[in-house]
Design a protein around this motif. Structure first.
Motif, PDB file in Angstrom:
ATOM      1  N   ASP A  27       0.888  -1.123   0.138  1.00 30.59           N
ATOM      2  CA  ASP A  27      -0.026  -0.072  -0.274  1.00 30.59           C
ATOM      3  C   ASP A  27       0.818   1.242  -0.051  1.00 30.59           C
ATOM      4  N   ALA A  28       1.155   1.756  -1.319  1.00 33.04           N
ATOM      5  CA  ALA A  28       2.238   2.897  -1.356  1.00 33.04           C
ATOM      6  C   ALA A  28       1.769   3.743  -2.562  1.00 33.04           C
ATOM      7  N   HIS A  29       1.675   4.909  -2.531  1.00 27.84           N
ATOM      8  CA  HIS A  29       1.507   5.641  -3.556  1.00 27.84           C
ATOM      9  C   HIS A  29       2.883   6.181  -4.058  1.00 27.84           C
ATOM     10  N   ARG A  30       3.499   5.154  -4.534  1.00 31.25           N
ATOM     11  CA  ARG A  30       4.735   5.163  -5.266  1.00 31.25           C
ATOM     12  C   ARG A  30       4.599   4.447  -6.612  1.00 31.25           C
ATOM     13  N   ILE A  31       5.433   4.742  -7.608  1.00 30.97           N
ATOM     14  CA  ILE A  31       5.144   4.564  -8.949  1.00 30.97           C
ATOM     15  C   ILE A  31       5.389   3.091  -9.238  1.00 30.97           C
ATOM     16  N   THR A  62       0.157   6.398   1.688  1.00 28.38           N
ATOM     17  CA  THR A  62      -0.872   5.231   1.953  1.00 28.38           C
ATOM     18  C   THR A  62      -2.111   5.369   1.560  1.00 28.38           C
ATOM     19  N   ALA A  63      -2.822   4.516   0.813  1.00 25.98           N
ATOM     20  CA  ALA A  63      -4.370   4.666   0.757  1.00 25.98           C
ATOM     21  C   ALA A  63      -4.940   4.625   1.841  1.00 25.98           C
ATOM     22  N   ALA A  64      -4.639   3.581   3.071  1.00 23.74           N
ATOM     23  CA  ALA A  64      -5.323   3.566   4.283  1.00 23.74           C
ATOM     24  C   ALA A  64      -5.203   4.769   4.974  1.00 23.74           C
ATOM     25  N   GLU A  65      -4.125   5.870   4.876  1.00 25.89           N
ATOM     26  CA  GLU A  65      -4.281   6.913   5.584  1.00 25.89           C
ATOM     27  C   GLU A  65      -5.232   7.971   4.797  1.00 25.89           C
ATOM     28  N   VAL A  66      -5.296   7.729   3.533  1.00 27.17           N
ATOM     29  CA  VAL A  66      -6.229   8.794   2.615  1.00 27.17           C
ATOM     30  C   VAL A  66      -7.781   8.402   3.180  1.00 27.17           C
ATOM     31  N   GLY A  67      -7.858   7.092   3.457  1.00 29.82           N
ATOM     32  CA  GLY A  67      -9.354   6.712   3.986  1.00 29.82           C
ATOM     33  C   GLY A  67      -9.727   7.283   5.164  1.00 29.82           C
ATOM     34  N   ARG A  68      -8.853   7.615   6.109  1.00 26.88           N
ATOM     35  CA  ARG A  68      -8.962   8.099   7.352  1.00 26.88           C
ATOM     36  C   ARG A  68      -9.108   9.561   7.465  1.00 26.88           C
ATOM     37  N   LEU A  69      -8.899  10.482   6.241  1.00 26.74           N
ATOM     38  CA  LEU A  69      -9.088  11.604   6.305  1.00 26.74           C
ATOM     39  C   LEU A  69     -10.262  12.284   6.630  1.00 26.74           C
ATOM     40  N   PRO A  70     -10.342  13.064   7.699  1.00 26.85           N
ATOM     41  CA  PRO A  70     -11.747  13.779   7.878  1.00 26.85           C
ATOM     42  C   PRO A  70     -12.305  14.640   6.872  1.00 26.85           C
ATOM     43  N   VAL A  71     -13.614  14.746   6.636  1.00 21.44           N
ATOM     44  CA  VAL A  71     -14.410  15.523   5.784  1.00 21.44           C
ATOM     45  C   VAL A  71     -13.729  17.051   5.894  1.00 21.44           C
ATOM     46  N   ALA A  94      -7.870  22.053 -12.593  1.00 20.91           N
ATOM     47  CA  ALA A  94      -6.957  22.063 -11.401  1.00 20.91           C
ATOM     48  C   ALA A  94      -6.983  20.742 -10.734  1.00 20.91           C
ATOM     49  N   ILE A  95      -5.879  20.269 -10.162  1.00 18.89           N
ATOM     50  CA  ILE A  95      -5.801  19.039  -9.491  1.00 18.89           C
ATOM     51  C   ILE A  95      -5.568  19.046  -8.133  1.00 18.89           C
ATOM     52  N   ALA A  96      -6.410  18.765  -7.246  1.00 18.43           N
ATOM     53  CA  ALA A  96      -6.065  18.497  -5.736  1.00 18.43           C
ATOM     54  C   ALA A  96      -5.888  16.975  -5.365  1.00 18.43           C
ATOM     55  N   ALA A  97      -4.658  16.560  -5.226  1.00 13.87           N
ATOM     56  CA  ALA A  97      -4.417  15.160  -5.299  1.00 13.87           C
ATOM     57  C   ALA A  97      -3.733  14.841  -3.852  1.00 13.87           C
ATOM     58  N   THR A  98      -4.160  13.772  -3.305  1.00 17.79           N
ATOM     59  CA  THR A  98      -3.708  13.367  -1.964  1.00 17.79           C
ATOM     60  C   THR A  98      -2.297  12.732  -2.095  1.00 17.79           C
ATOM     61  N   TYR A  99      -1.877  12.543  -3.296  1.00 18.48           N
ATOM     62  CA  TYR A  99      -0.426  11.633  -3.539  1.00 18.48           C
ATOM     63  C   TYR A  99       0.778  12.714  -3.224  1.00 18.48           C
ATOM     64  N   PRO A 100       1.887  12.052  -3.353  1.00 19.99           N
ATOM     65  CA  PRO A 100       3.205  12.468  -3.290  1.00 19.99           C
ATOM     66  C   PRO A 100       3.243  13.186  -4.642  1.00 19.99           C
ATOM     67  N   ASP A 101       4.156  14.239  -4.730  1.00 23.79           N
ATOM     68  CA  ASP A 101       4.333  14.803  -6.159  1.00 23.79           C
ATOM     69  C   ASP A 101       4.802  14.151  -7.278  1.00 23.79           C
ATOM     70  N   GLU A 102       5.517  13.058  -7.177  1.00 26.95           N
ATOM     71  CA  GLU A 102       5.817  12.048  -8.348  1.00 26.95           C
ATOM     72  C   GLU A 102       4.461  11.537  -8.820  1.00 26.95           C
ATOM     73  N   VAL A 103       3.720  11.152  -8.179  1.00 29.48           N
ATOM     74  CA  VAL A 103       2.498  10.328  -8.462  1.00 29.48           C
ATOM     75  C   VAL A 103       1.304  11.326  -9.108  1.00 29.48           C
ATOM     76  N   ALA A 104       1.075  12.630  -8.478  1.00 29.05           N
ATOM     77  CA  ALA A 104       0.358  13.668  -8.824  1.00 29.05           C
ATOM     78  C   ALA A 104       0.930  13.898 -10.352  1.00 29.05           C
TER      79      ALA A 104
END
Length: 242
Positions: free
Chosen positions: A43-47, A159-168, A125-135
């Motif tokens: 689970d990693a936002h890495r290429i 990680t996707a797991a951390e994104v899934g826990r982001l509050p509204v 415009a893009i608002a991405a949760t990702y690290p810059d390389e993935v964005a």
């Protein structure tokens, strides 16, 4: 009662897959969502991890439970696990699923491109949760689809797991901060983010379409199933049957 439109989604791991049935219920109770989970190596936002995540030997076996369910279309509901392959690679992912399941197939990345084309929008415009390389990889994918990114920001979440826990409230903040006056729409590309309840408040705040990953995945599935009709409750994307 009209028979439900049955839609299938391949979703990696567990983070915000509950957004899909929630969004379907916000639009119409006659949409039936069937989510099956694909395996995740890391689970990693890495290429490199994302290229592994989107391999056909993960997607095809995971789709077996969809046989016999009566679904009219299937979506690989992972934006980063499709755009890292480029436009042609994402199309090949969809083709493999179509050949295997014998129904129309697509992915979240392709859905973004198709939705923007349908709405006649070319500057985003893009608002991405990702690290810059993935964005940046998403920016490159959109460019292949003749879509200009006027600005983008990455939140650097690995990680996707951390994104899934982001509050509204956090999602509202980073999407609003990612807007640009020259953008015709703002894209939120991660299917791991819970966005069902923020789309319409954000559109009211920003005055433009807000297109999120799970939302556009559902739109694409309905489009492929010939089920698009004007619907309210989930943003401008669904207001018109493009």
């Amino acid at each position: 009662m009209t028979a439900p439109i049955k839609l299938g989604f391949l979703y990696p791991g567990h983070s915000a897959e509950d957004d899909l049935p929630l969004m379907a219920g916000m639009l119409d109770p006659n949409i039936e969502v069937n989510v099956v989970h694909t395996s995740v190596g890391e689970d990693a936002h890495r290429i490199d991890a994302l290229l592994d995540l989107g391999q056909s030997d993960r997607l095809v076996p995971a789709s077996d439970p969809l046989f016999g369910t009566g679904i009219a279309a299937v979506i690989w509901a992972c934006t980063s696990g499709s755009f890292v392959f480029g436009r042609d690679g994402a199309r090949e992912q969809a083709r493999i699923l179509e050949d295997y399941l014998r129904i129309p197939a697509s992915s979240t990345s392709l859905a973004f491109a198709d939705a923007l084309a349908a709405m006649g929008l070319r500057r985003v415009a893009i608002a991405a949760t990702y690290p810059d390389e993935v964005a940046q990889s998403f920016v490159d994918f959109l460019a292949e689809c003749d879509i200009e990114t006027v600005s983008w920001r990455g939140e650097g979440i690995v990680t996707a797991a951390e994104v899934g826990r982001l509050p509204v409230e956090r999602i509202m903040e980073f999407v609003s901060g990612g807007d640009h006056p020259d953008a015709e729409a703002i894209l939120v590309p991660d299917t791991a983010a819970h966005t069902a309840t923020v789309i319409e408040p954000l559109e009211k705040r920003l005055g433009k379409p807000v297109i999120t990953a799970n939302q556009v995945s559902l739109w694409q599935a309905l489009r492929l199933a010939n089920g698009l009709t004007p619907r309210t409750g989930l943003g401008r994307l669904f207001n018109t049957a493009y």
